[in-house]
Write a protein that holds these residues in place. Structure first.
Motif, PDB file in Angstrom:
ATOM      1  N   LEU A   9      47.389  -0.281  10.586  1.00  0.00           N
ATOM      2  CA  LEU A   9      47.262   1.172  10.461  1.00  0.00           C
ATOM      3  C   LEU A   9      46.757   1.808  11.741  1.00  0.00           C
ATOM      4  O   LEU A   9      47.017   2.968  12.009  1.00  0.00           O
ATOM      5  CB  LEU A   9      46.251   1.522   9.348  1.00  0.00           C
ATOM      6  CG  LEU A   9      46.598   1.202   7.903  1.00  0.00           C
ATOM      7  CD1 LEU A   9      45.445   1.595   6.999  1.00  0.00           C
ATOM      8  CD2 LEU A   9      47.875   1.931   7.492  1.00  0.00           C
ATOM      9  N   HIS A  10      45.999   1.043  12.516  1.00  0.00           N
ATOM     10  CA  HIS A  10      45.288   1.681  13.619  1.00  0.00           C
ATOM     11  C   HIS A  10      44.887   0.634  14.648  1.00  0.00           C
ATOM     12  O   HIS A  10      44.428  -0.448  14.298  1.00  0.00           O
ATOM     13  CB  HIS A  10      44.029   2.362  13.050  1.00  0.00           C
ATOM     14  CG  HIS A  10      43.102   2.918  14.071  1.00  0.00           C
ATOM     15  ND1 HIS A  10      43.293   4.153  14.647  1.00  0.00           N
ATOM     16  CD2 HIS A  10      41.964   2.431  14.624  1.00  0.00           C
ATOM     17  CE1 HIS A  10      42.308   4.392  15.505  1.00  0.00           C
ATOM     18  NE2 HIS A  10      41.491   3.371  15.509  1.00  0.00           N
ATOM     19  N   GLY A  12      42.518   1.099  17.856  1.00  0.00           N
ATOM     20  CA  GLY A  12      41.722   1.988  18.713  1.00  0.00           C
ATOM     21  C   GLY A  12      40.897   1.184  19.689  1.00  0.00           C
ATOM     22  O   GLY A  12      41.064  -0.035  19.810  1.00  0.00           O
ATOM     23  N   GLU A  14      37.687   0.759  19.563  1.00  0.00           N
ATOM     24  CA  GLU A  14      36.596   0.028  18.913  1.00  0.00           C
ATOM     25  C   GLU A  14      37.072  -0.886  17.804  1.00  0.00           C
ATOM     26  O   GLU A  14      36.441  -1.894  17.529  1.00  0.00           O
ATOM     27  CB  GLU A  14      35.597   1.019  18.277  1.00  0.00           C
ATOM     28  CG  GLU A  14      34.989   2.015  19.234  1.00  0.00           C
ATOM     29  CD  GLU A  14      33.702   1.498  19.860  1.00  0.00           C
ATOM     30  OE1 GLU A  14      33.181   0.481  19.379  1.00  0.00           O
ATOM     31  OE2 GLU A  14      33.247   2.123  20.822  1.00  0.00           O
ATOM     32  N   ALA A  15      38.156  -0.471  17.131  1.00  0.00           N
ATOM     33  CA  ALA A  15      38.524  -1.190  15.924  1.00  0.00           C
ATOM     34  C   ALA A  15      40.032  -1.316  15.749  1.00  0.00           C
ATOM     35  O   ALA A  15      40.803  -0.482  16.227  1.00  0.00           O
ATOM     36  CB  ALA A  15      37.939  -0.482  14.706  1.00  0.00           C
ATOM     37  N   VAL A  17      42.616  -1.774  12.510  1.00  0.00           N
ATOM     38  CA  VAL A  17      42.568  -1.656  11.054  1.00  0.00           C
ATOM     39  C   VAL A  17      43.914  -2.037  10.460  1.00  0.00           C
ATOM     40  O   VAL A  17      44.955  -1.516  10.865  1.00  0.00           O
ATOM     41  CB  VAL A  17      42.172  -0.217  10.618  1.00  0.00           C
ATOM     42  CG1 VAL A  17      42.161  -0.095   9.099  1.00  0.00           C
ATOM     43  CG2 VAL A  17      40.804   0.166  11.189  1.00  0.00           C
ATOM     44  N   VAL A  28      41.688  -2.405   3.137  1.00  0.00           N
ATOM     45  CA  VAL A  28      41.899  -2.449   4.582  1.00  0.00           C
ATOM     46  C   VAL A  28      40.931  -3.472   5.181  1.00  0.00           C
ATOM     47  O   VAL A  28      39.861  -3.706   4.653  1.00  0.00           O
ATOM     48  CB  VAL A  28      41.697  -1.074   5.286  1.00  0.00           C
ATOM     49  CG1 VAL A  28      42.650  -0.020   4.762  1.00  0.00           C
ATOM     50  CG2 VAL A  28      40.272  -0.587   5.196  1.00  0.00           C
ATOM     51  N   PRO A  69      34.780   4.471   0.878  1.00  0.00           N
ATOM     52  CA  PRO A  69      35.303   3.156   0.491  1.00  0.00           C
ATOM     53  C   PRO A  69      34.195   2.192   0.043  1.00  0.00           C
ATOM     54  O   PRO A  69      33.109   2.181   0.623  1.00  0.00           O
ATOM     55  CB  PRO A  69      35.996   2.643   1.761  1.00  0.00           C
ATOM     56  CG  PRO A  69      35.659   3.572   2.861  1.00  0.00           C
ATOM     57  CD  PRO A  69      35.083   4.812   2.285  1.00  0.00           C
ATOM     58  N   LEU A  83      37.403  -3.342   3.211  1.00  0.00           N
ATOM     59  CA  LEU A  83      37.037  -2.111   2.515  1.00  0.00           C
ATOM     60  C   LEU A  83      38.106  -1.722   1.516  1.00  0.00           C
ATOM     61  O   LEU A  83      39.288  -2.048   1.700  1.00  0.00           O
ATOM     62  CB  LEU A  83      36.909  -0.953   3.522  1.00  0.00           C
ATOM     63  CG  LEU A  83      35.904  -1.103   4.650  1.00  0.00           C
ATOM     64  CD1 LEU A  83      36.073   0.037   5.649  1.00  0.00           C
ATOM     65  CD2 LEU A  83      34.488  -1.128   4.100  1.00  0.00           C
ATOM     66  N   GLU A  84      37.694  -1.013   0.503  1.00  0.00           N
ATOM     67  CA  GLU A  84      38.629  -0.380  -0.416  1.00  0.00           C
ATOM     68  C   GLU A  84      39.536   0.551   0.388  1.00  0.00           C
ATOM     69  O   GLU A  84      39.057   1.268   1.279  1.00  0.00           O
ATOM     70  CB  GLU A  84      37.802   0.426  -1.428  1.00  0.00           C
ATOM     71  CG  GLU A  84      38.591   1.329  -2.334  1.00  0.00           C
ATOM     72  CD  GLU A  84      37.708   2.243  -3.203  1.00  0.00           C
ATOM     73  OE1 GLU A  84      38.252   2.927  -4.061  1.00  0.00           O
ATOM     74  OE2 GLU A  84      36.479   2.261  -3.001  1.00  0.00           O
ATOM     75  N   ARG A  85      40.836   0.531   0.098  1.00  0.00           N
ATOM     76  CA  ARG A  85      41.720   1.455   0.817  1.00  0.00           C
ATOM     77  C   ARG A  85      41.698   2.809   0.122  1.00  0.00           C
ATOM     78  O   ARG A  85      42.048   2.922  -1.049  1.00  0.00           O
ATOM     79  CB  ARG A  85      43.151   0.920   0.856  1.00  0.00           C
ATOM     80  CG  ARG A  85      44.050   1.859   1.637  1.00  0.00           C
ATOM     81  CD  ARG A  85      45.431   1.314   1.858  1.00  0.00           C
ATOM     82  NE  ARG A  85      46.181   2.221   2.735  1.00  0.00           N
ATOM     83  CZ  ARG A  85      47.447   2.081   3.056  1.00  0.00           C
ATOM     84  NH1 ARG A  85      48.123   1.039   2.592  1.00  0.00           N
ATOM     85  NH2 ARG A  85      48.041   2.948   3.836  1.00  0.00           N
ATOM     86  N   ASP A 146      34.699   5.695   8.233  1.00  0.00           N
ATOM     87  CA  ASP A 146      34.238   5.471   9.599  1.00  0.00           C
ATOM     88  C   ASP A 146      32.760   5.854   9.791  1.00  0.00           C
ATOM     89  O   ASP A 146      32.446   6.850  10.459  1.00  0.00           O
ATOM     90  CB  ASP A 146      35.137   6.243  10.584  1.00  0.00           C
ATOM     91  CG  ASP A 146      34.965   5.763  12.009  1.00  0.00           C
ATOM     92  OD1 ASP A 146      34.165   4.845  12.231  1.00  0.00           O
ATOM     93  OD2 ASP A 146      35.641   6.323  12.894  1.00  0.00           O
TER      94      ASP A 146
HETATM   95  N1  ATP Z   1      39.023   2.613   3.918  1.00  0.00           N
HETATM   96  C1  ATP Z   1      40.132   3.076   4.481  1.00  0.00           C
HETATM   97  N2  ATP Z   1      41.165   3.493   3.735  1.00  0.00           N
HETATM   98  C2  ATP Z   1      42.305   3.950   4.302  1.00  0.00           C
HETATM   99  N3  ATP Z   1      42.511   4.029   5.634  1.00  0.00           N
HETATM  100  C3  ATP Z   1      41.514   3.631   6.440  1.00  0.00           C
HETATM  101  C4  ATP Z   1      40.273   3.131   5.918  1.00  0.00           C
HETATM  102  N4  ATP Z   1      39.476   2.802   6.956  1.00  0.00           N
HETATM  103  C5  ATP Z   1      40.191   3.071   8.065  1.00  0.00           C
HETATM  104  N5  ATP Z   1      41.416   3.568   7.785  1.00  0.00           N
HETATM  105  C6  ATP Z   1      42.454   3.997   8.747  1.00  0.00           C
HETATM  106  O1  ATP Z   1      42.204   3.401  10.008  1.00  0.00           O
HETATM  107  C7  ATP Z   1      41.850   4.379  10.982  1.00  0.00           C
HETATM  108  C8  ATP Z   1      40.742   3.863  11.880  1.00  0.00           C
HETATM  109  O2  ATP Z   1      39.595   3.495  11.123  1.00  0.00           O
HETATM  110  P1  ATP Z   1      38.129   3.950  11.556  1.00  0.00           P
HETATM  111  O3  ATP Z   1      38.110   5.425  11.727  1.00  0.00           O
HETATM  112  O4  ATP Z   1      37.161   3.359  10.590  1.00  0.00           O
HETATM  113  O5  ATP Z   1      37.995   3.194  12.956  1.00  0.00           O
HETATM  114  P2  ATP Z   1      37.325   3.728  14.311  1.00  0.00           P
HETATM  115  O6  ATP Z   1      35.920   3.247  14.315  1.00  0.00           O
HETATM  116  O7  ATP Z   1      37.575   5.202  14.487  1.00  0.00           O
HETATM  117  O8  ATP Z   1      38.114   2.965  15.427  1.00  0.00           O
HETATM  118  P3  ATP Z   1      38.305   3.430  16.966  1.00  0.00           P
HETATM  119  O9  ATP Z   1      36.941   3.967  17.399  1.00  0.00           O
HETATM  120  O10 ATP Z   1      38.727   2.191  17.650  1.00  0.00           O
HETATM  121  O11 ATP Z   1      39.356   4.517  16.940  1.00  0.00           O
HETATM  122  C9  ATP Z   1      41.453   5.610  10.179  1.00  0.00           C
HETATM  123  O12 ATP Z   1      41.640   6.819  10.897  1.00  0.00           O
HETATM  124  C10 ATP Z   1      42.378   5.505   8.957  1.00  0.00           C
HETATM  125  O13 ATP Z   1      43.667   5.985   9.257  1.00  0.00           O
END
Ligand code: ATP
Ligand code: MG
Length: 227
Positions: A9-10, A12, A14-15, A17, A28, A69, A83-85, A146
């Motif tokens: 999904l992502h 970034g 830091e993370a 996903v 997720v 979540p 985590l729960e989606r 987040d």
């Molecule tokens: N529990 C969840 N349910 C659904 N989608 C999620 C969930 N957690 C994260 N995501 C998806 O993943 C994306 C990134 O997650 P999150 O915001 O937790 O990471 P982040 O710390 O912002 O990472 P980075 O700083 O690297 O961008 C979210 O914007 C969302 O689209």
């Protein structure tokens, strides 16, 4: 961990996903990414602390009935969390989608303000309230995600800053939705009217909605003055 990944999904800074299932439920997996420019020992310590703090606050808020979540599994040493989606789309996409009715958007913004107030009433500030970190389901019900920068707080300043962050983002990234912040703040204030004075928390009194809204005004004028 019994996580079956389906799609990323992502990715970034830091993370990373992934969506998938965990014990048959939509989940997720959030993987912390190493920061190359940081010394590995320091990076591991910081990452460990952040993930512990994020999961602790999520568990606490879920228990209070907030729409965040559930934490289903945690391996902070390797930087993995299941985590729960949460259903729906990020608020940023809702605001940019020209086909969604204004009525739905207005309701969503009020609900979002109410949810942020409920978060603040638990003495927790989010620390990164962007329209990417708010997900909205098909009924206009928001959830917050987040919590890596969230903290338990009693100082009014960080509550004001939370609102200022979303204020700036709504103004800068979604100028076509003018008045968006006013609807959100209306939701923030009405939630307090509905629930009454915030209850005392273990660390003391939480700032009231009126006090936080006043602080937002102060932060806004400070920013205007100093550029
Ligand atoms: N529990 C969840 N349910 C659904 N989608 C999620 C969930 N957690 C994260 N995501 C998806 O993943 C994306 C990134 O997650 P999150 O915001 O937790 O990471 P982040 O710390 O912002 O990472 P980075 O700083 O690297 O961008 C979210 O914007 C969302 O689209
Ligand atoms: Mg995020």
């Amino acid at each position: 961990m019994a996580f079956v990944p389906s799609e990323r999904l992502h990715l970034g800074a830091e993370a990373e996903v992934w969506a998938g299932t965990w014990m048959g439920q939509d989940a997720v997996r959030k993987l912390r990414r190493p920061r190359k420019w940081r010394h590995p020992d320091l990076d591991n310590r910081l990452g460990y602390r952040r993930m512990m703090s994020e999961s602790r606050l999520l568990i606490r808020l879920k228990r209070c009935g907030l729409n965040v979540p559930a934490v289903w599994d945690l391996d902070p040493k390797s930087g993995r969390m299941i985590l729960e989606r949460m259903p729906g789309l990020p608020l940023i996409e809702i605001l940019r989608n020209g086909e969604i009715s204004q009525e739905f958007i207005d309701k969503t913004l009020r609900n979002t303000g109410a949810l942020i107030r409920r978060l603040h009433r638990e003495a927790i500030t989010h620390g990164d309230l962007s329209t990417n970190n708010i997900l909205v389901d098909e009924n206009g019900k928001p959830s917050l995600i987040d919590f890596g920068l969230a903290a338990i707080d009693y100082e009014i300043e960080r509550f004001g800053i939370d609102l200022h962050v979303i204020d700036e983002i709504l103004g800068a990234s979604h100028p076509e939705q003018n008045g968006a912040i006013d609807l959100l703040l209306e939701g923030y204030a009405s939630e307090e009217l509905r629930l009454g004075e915030p209850p005392e928390q273990s660390g003391g009194a939480v700032p009231t909605a009126t006090q936080v809204l006043k602080r937002l005004e102060d932060v806004r004028s400070r920013v205007r003055y100093h550029g």
